[in-house]
Design a protein around this motif. Structure first.
Motif, mmCIF file in Angstrom:
data_model
loop_
_atom_site.group_PDB
_atom_site.id
_atom_site.type_symbol
_atom_site.label_atom_id
_atom_site.label_comp_id
_atom_site.label_asym_id
_atom_site.label_seq_id
_atom_site.Cartn_x
_atom_site.Cartn_y
_atom_site.Cartn_z
ATOM 1 N N SER A 8 -4.870 -23.718 -7.866
ATOM 2 C CA SER A 8 -5.493 -24.147 -7.404
ATOM 3 C C SER A 8 -5.471 -25.487 -8.623
ATOM 4 C CB SER A 8 -7.126 -23.416 -8.033
ATOM 5 O OG SER A 8 -7.032 -22.767 -9.565
ATOM 6 N N PRO A 9 -5.867 -26.288 -9.101
ATOM 7 C CA PRO A 9 -5.322 -27.803 -10.243
ATOM 8 C C PRO A 9 -4.946 -27.136 -11.495
ATOM 9 C CG PRO A 9 -6.912 -28.534 -8.450
ATOM 10 C CD PRO A 9 -7.079 -27.183 -7.875
ATOM 11 N N ASP A 10 -6.210 -26.145 -11.609
ATOM 12 C CA ASP A 10 -6.000 -25.868 -13.519
ATOM 13 C C ASP A 10 -4.919 -24.425 -13.202
ATOM 14 O OD1 ASP A 10 -7.282 -23.497 -11.168
ATOM 15 O OD2 ASP A 10 -8.914 -22.821 -13.084
ATOM 16 N N GLN A 11 -4.220 -24.075 -12.707
ATOM 17 C CA GLN A 11 -2.720 -23.553 -12.490
ATOM 18 C C GLN A 11 -1.700 -24.027 -12.567
ATOM 19 O OE1 GLN A 11 -4.439 -20.982 -8.826
ATOM 20 N NE2 GLN A 11 -3.853 -19.276 -10.564
ATOM 21 N N LEU A 12 -2.133 -25.883 -11.732
ATOM 22 C CA LEU A 12 -0.796 -26.607 -11.760
ATOM 23 C C LEU A 12 -0.687 -27.393 -13.664
ATOM 24 C CD1 LEU A 12 -0.851 -27.619 -8.208
ATOM 25 C CD2 LEU A 12 0.374 -25.835 -8.627
ATOM 26 N N THR A 13 0.840 -27.747 -13.665
ATOM 27 C CA THR A 13 1.257 -28.316 -14.701
ATOM 28 C C THR A 13 0.387 -29.698 -15.030
ATOM 29 O OG1 THR A 13 3.314 -26.891 -15.926
ATOM 30 C CG2 THR A 13 2.801 -28.932 -16.267
ATOM 31 N N GLY A 14 0.518 -30.456 -13.637
ATOM 32 C CA GLY A 14 -0.368 -31.411 -12.956
ATOM 33 C C GLY A 14 1.188 -32.827 -13.689
ATOM 34 N N TYR A 15 0.393 -34.026 -13.572
ATOM 35 C CA TYR A 15 1.057 -35.483 -13.285
ATOM 36 C C TYR A 15 2.104 -35.195 -15.241
ATOM 37 C CZ TYR A 15 2.265 -39.638 -13.268
ATOM 38 O OH TYR A 15 3.422 -41.198 -13.036
ATOM 39 N N ALA A 16 0.667 -35.696 -15.999
ATOM 40 C CA ALA A 16 0.657 -35.990 -17.396
ATOM 41 C C ALA A 16 1.674 -34.961 -18.110
ATOM 42 C CB ALA A 16 -0.677 -36.400 -17.932
ATOM 43 N N ALA A 17 0.943 -33.747 -18.218
ATOM 44 C CA ALA A 17 1.471 -32.581 -19.386
ATOM 45 C C ALA A 17 2.639 -32.862 -18.999
ATOM 46 C CB ALA A 17 0.410 -31.858 -19.161
ATOM 47 N N LYS A 18 3.846 -32.253 -20.132
ATOM 48 C CA LYS A 18 4.735 -32.069 -20.021
ATOM 49 C C LYS A 18 5.532 -30.831 -21.147
ATOM 50 C CE LYS A 18 9.356 -34.275 -21.465
ATOM 51 N NZ LYS A 18 10.326 -34.797 -21.585
ATOM 52 N N THR A 19 6.380 -29.916 -20.241
ATOM 53 C CA THR A 19 6.078 -29.102 -21.152
ATOM 54 C C THR A 19 7.906 -29.184 -21.289
ATOM 55 O OG1 THR A 19 7.715 -28.011 -18.603
ATOM 56 C CG2 THR A 19 5.520 -26.825 -19.469
ATOM 57 N N LYS A 20 8.185 -28.229 -22.931
ATOM 58 C CA LYS A 20 9.242 -28.120 -23.455
ATOM 59 C C LYS A 20 10.241 -27.287 -23.533
ATOM 60 C CE LYS A 20 6.558 -30.879 -27.300
ATOM 61 N NZ LYS A 20 6.119 -31.061 -28.414
ATOM 62 N N ASP A 21 9.799 -25.900 -22.033
ATOM 63 C CA ASP A 21 10.727 -24.707 -21.872
ATOM 64 C C ASP A 21 11.365 -25.723 -21.669
ATOM 65 O OD1 ASP A 21 8.640 -24.002 -22.834
ATOM 66 O OD2 ASP A 21 7.584 -23.244 -20.877
ATOM 67 N N PRO A 22 13.492 -24.555 -22.052
ATOM 68 C CA PRO A 22 14.280 -25.304 -20.998
ATOM 69 C C PRO A 22 14.446 -24.983 -19.512
ATOM 70 C CG PRO A 22 14.994 -23.806 -23.199
ATOM 71 C CD PRO A 22 13.070 -24.274 -23.209
ATOM 72 N N VAL A 23 15.574 -25.717 -18.747
ATOM 73 C CA VAL A 23 15.032 -24.641 -17.181
ATOM 74 C C VAL A 23 16.432 -24.209 -17.019
ATOM 75 C CG1 VAL A 23 14.860 -25.834 -14.676
ATOM 76 C CG2 VAL A 23 13.509 -26.833 -16.905
ATOM 77 N N HIS A 24 16.948 -23.291 -16.642
ATOM 78 C CA HIS A 24 17.924 -22.709 -16.223
ATOM 79 C C HIS A 24 18.028 -22.628 -14.761
ATOM 80 C CE1 HIS A 24 19.289 -18.278 -15.221
ATOM 81 N NE2 HIS A 24 20.412 -18.322 -15.919
#
Length: 387
Positions: free
Chosen positions: A170-186
């Protein structure tokens, strides 16, 4: 016995063209059944965020795969790939030596016709966000929907599994267009021979005009896009290839040791020197000014580097492990529904129509999720209008 007029030739090859396989199938058998897999293992052994496969019609004993390198993908299967250019061509059963090979559809020649039909998506649950299944909902000429399954389409007893709806997640389970995560990506390949991390910068306080060209001025996420060129397709053996973009200065060794090259020249020199710090990373020069980096052990596509862009690379999205799913929406601004790069290369063959469907499905999904068009897509559309 079918006449020659009733037979269609299938051709599978690798990027460097050292390995070319042909077989014939009765036209009446087309389209062949194919399936898509979204499991963690397939993504990290190819660099693609999904794979599509079908059974190679030729008897296995008649297929000479001696020039391909084998990697033990699982207790049941090896992957067979070109050791020079990385193209993963076949999956081969290790427990049933007479079982036919399974071919990656991205290696098939783009000829006129309707060669295969994707009937199901397996291991969609591994993606966390639906991955590529969102733009492959109706991938077939006849408009039928490919059924999605969280794991396999059958349970251990051979009974049909419960399908999952295209409303998941569902949309509320996705990060979405605007929000940005700060987590490193492996960044890792299936065998672990390539083991890196990408730390997306914040770009806070930087003026729009000073941002790298691939950074969204609205969200400060890096661009993620689709490519239809033959080289990308054959690099990983998947029909619809996806790249993300990153500056080399933001990529590091996973053990946090300093020294990962900050230019493509330095990266190439380190690999040429067989420095142990880069693990199993190697490359194929697909042109005089471009290097396609992959794992020499398991075939996973990792980077595309171009000499004219020395301080950045295209990153194969399938080798990323992000906290928010296979598409890593918290780190990338996707051009859903927009034009696919190098689409014109596929004119006259079945892939051209497939890419048209991918664009439509991507657009439908973007609208259903309430995502705006990303800035690169808007700029391109505005340029067309002005022309």
């Amino acid at each position: 016995m079918s006449s020659s007029e009733d037979l269609v030739t299938l051709t599978a090859d690798c990027l460097c063209k050292a390995n070319i396989f042909t077989t014939q199938v009765p036209r009446s058998k087309l389209p062949l059944e194919a399936w898509a897999c979204h499991c963690d293992s397939c993504r990290h052994v190819t660099g693609a965020i999904y794979t599509t496969d079908l059974t190679w019609p030729e008897e296995r004993a008649n297929v000479d795969v001696s020039a391909l390198k084998a990697y033990s993908f699982s207790p049941k299967y090896d992957v067979l790939f070109c050791p020079t250019c990385s193209t993963l061509i076949f999956f081969a059963s290790t427990q049933k030596p007479n079982e036919k090979l399974v071919v990656s559809t991205g290696t098939l020649k783009n000829a006129p016709g309707d060669f295969f039909k994707i009937t199901k998506h397996q291991f969609v649950g591994d993606t966390g966000d639906g991955g590529a299944s969102m733009w492959l909902r109706k991938p077939n000429t006849d408009g039928t929907e490919a059924i999605r399954y969280s794991k396999r389409a059958q349970d251990d007893n051979g009974n049909p599994a419960q399908a999952i709806s295209y409303d998941w997640p569902s949309p509320d389970q996705l990060t979405g267009y605007a929000a940005k995560t700060k987590d490193p990506v492996h960044i890792w390949c299936r065998c672990g021979g390539v083991n890196l991390r990408w730390e997306p910068p914040s770009y806070e306080g930087i003026k729009d005009e000073d941002l790298p060209w691939f950074v969204d001025p609205n969200t400060h996420k890096a661009l993620a896009g689709f490519c239809a060129c033959e080289s990308c397709r054959l690099f990983g053996g998947v029909d619809v290839w996806t790249w993300g973009f990153a500056e080399l200065k933001d990529i590091h060794f996973s053990n946090k040791e300093p020294g990962f090259p900050n230019s493509s020249d330095a990266l190439r020199a380190l690999v040429d020197a067989r420095d142990p710090s880069v693990g199993s990373l190697t490359y194929f020069a697909s042109s005089s000014d471009a290097q396609r980096y992959f794992c020499s052990n398991c075939s996973a596509s990792i980077f595309y580097a171009w000499d004219e862009r020395k301080f950045m690379v295209d990153v194969a999205l399938g080798v990323l492990e992000a906290s928010d799913g296979a598409r890593a929406e918290g780190s990338f601004s996707w051009a859903f529904g927009g034009a696919i790069s190098h689409l014109e290369e596929n004119a006259g063959g079945w892939r051209y129509d497939q890419f048209q469907r991918v664009m439509k499905e991507g657009e439908d999904w973007r609208i259903s999720r309430g995502y705006p068009k990303n800035w690169r897509r808007l700029a391109r559309e505005e340029a067309v209008e002005r022309a």
